[in-house]
Design a protein around this motif. Structure first.
Motif, PDB file in Angstrom:
ATOM      1  N   LYS A  90       2.307  -9.492 -28.635  1.00  0.00           N
ATOM      2  CA  LYS A  90       3.345  -8.482 -28.471  1.00  0.00           C
ATOM      3  C   LYS A  90       4.682  -9.105 -28.068  1.00  0.00           C
ATOM      4  CE  LYS A  90       3.415  -3.747 -26.862  1.00  0.00           C
ATOM      5  NZ  LYS A  90       2.745  -2.772 -26.001  1.00  0.00           N
ATOM      6  N   GLU A 113       7.932 -10.327 -25.641  1.00  0.00           N
ATOM      7  CA  GLU A 113       8.794  -9.817 -24.584  1.00  0.00           C
ATOM      8  C   GLU A 113       9.441  -8.506 -25.003  1.00  0.00           C
ATOM      9  OE1 GLU A 113       9.233 -11.371 -21.537  1.00  0.00           O
ATOM     10  OE2 GLU A 113       7.648 -12.724 -22.238  1.00  0.00           O
ATOM     11  N   LYS A 114       9.597  -7.604 -24.043  1.00  0.00           N
ATOM     12  CA  LYS A 114      10.239  -6.319 -24.326  1.00  0.00           C
ATOM     13  C   LYS A 114      11.712  -6.549 -24.630  1.00  0.00           C
ATOM     14  CE  LYS A 114      10.451  -1.613 -22.686  1.00  0.00           C
ATOM     15  NZ  LYS A 114      11.809  -1.237 -22.391  1.00  0.00           N
ATOM     16  N   ASN A 168      11.005   1.399 -27.285  1.00  0.00           N
ATOM     17  CA  ASN A 168      10.387   0.131 -26.901  1.00  0.00           C
ATOM     18  C   ASN A 168      10.104  -0.746 -28.105  1.00  0.00           C
ATOM     19  OD1 ASN A 168      10.293   0.713 -24.103  1.00  0.00           O
ATOM     20  ND2 ASN A 168       8.522   2.015 -24.446  1.00  0.00           N
ATOM     21  N   TRP A 207       9.120  -4.963 -28.952  1.00  0.00           N
ATOM     22  CA  TRP A 207       8.599  -6.180 -28.334  1.00  0.00           C
ATOM     23  C   TRP A 207       8.736  -7.316 -29.331  1.00  0.00           C
ATOM     24  CZ3 TRP A 207       6.807  -5.247 -23.393  1.00  0.00           C
ATOM     25  CH2 TRP A 207       6.606  -3.902 -23.073  1.00  0.00           C
ATOM     26  N   THR A 259       8.421 -11.622 -30.301  1.00  0.00           N
ATOM     27  CA  THR A 259       7.890 -12.944 -30.003  1.00  0.00           C
ATOM     28  C   THR A 259       8.374 -13.912 -31.070  1.00  0.00           C
ATOM     29  OG1 THR A 259       5.896 -14.186 -29.421  1.00  0.00           O
ATOM     30  CG2 THR A 259       5.692 -12.650 -31.253  1.00  0.00           C
TER      31      THR A 259
END
Length: 166
Positions: free
Chosen positions: A43, A45-46, A55, A57, A59
């Motif tokens: 997932k 980092e936000k 939201n 996410w 990577t």
């Protein structure tokens, strides 16, 4: 002999049902995840609320370097989440790996993206992308020729823009 086989099947079915250890909370969580998509990458980092509505996410999969001059990463958008308007000096390629979402170039109609789609965002063209309202979206992004720059972030996509097919 036939009766023994039938009884054995019934016993195995009963054992299988009694081994179901899902609690009510676990079953509720499974139901809540019905709008989630199967991820093939972590997932991450936000994303910042300055750059995303909802939201998201991210990577990194391939870090930028002077050999490849390419960034590759993955973004998971929860249902309804989307990026701000933005542009990439050398363009961007999106590969949709799960879910459903939208992509829009400023001034053009919104396009629907689904698993297996490949989207080419031309250099310096203002656009946004994100998940559909009811389904998450998993996308791999490729930003080539990073020596030209990576991204210029602009204003958020309004709810009116997000919901419009134009």
């Amino acid at each position: 002999m036939k009766k023994l086989a039938i009884i054995s099947v019934i016993i195995l079915m009963f054992i299988g049902q009694s081994c179901n250890t899902n609690t009510g909370a676990e079953q509720e969580n499974a139901m809540a995840d019905k709008n989630e998509v199967d991820a093939i990458f972590p997932k991450g980092e936000k994303g910042s609320s300055d750059l995303f509505t909802g939201n998201a996410w991210a990577t990194s999969l391939v870090e930028n370097d002077s050999t490849y001059n390419t960034l590759i990463g993955n973004v998971y958008f929860e249902p309804g989440a989307r990026s701000n308007w933005h542009r990439h000096p050398a363009g961007q390629i999106l590969i949709i790996t799960a879910g459903e979402g939208y992509h829009q170039i400023r001034g053009e109609a919104r396009q629907t993206m689904r698993k297996g789609d490949v989207i080419e965002c031309p250099p310096n063209v203002v656009h946004w992308h994100g998940a559909a309202p009811e389904t998450g979206l998993q996308q791999m992004y490729i930003i080539p020729n990073t020596e030209k720059g990576i991204v210029e972030w602009l204003e958020p996509v309004t709810n009116e823009q997000y919901n419009s097919t134009r």
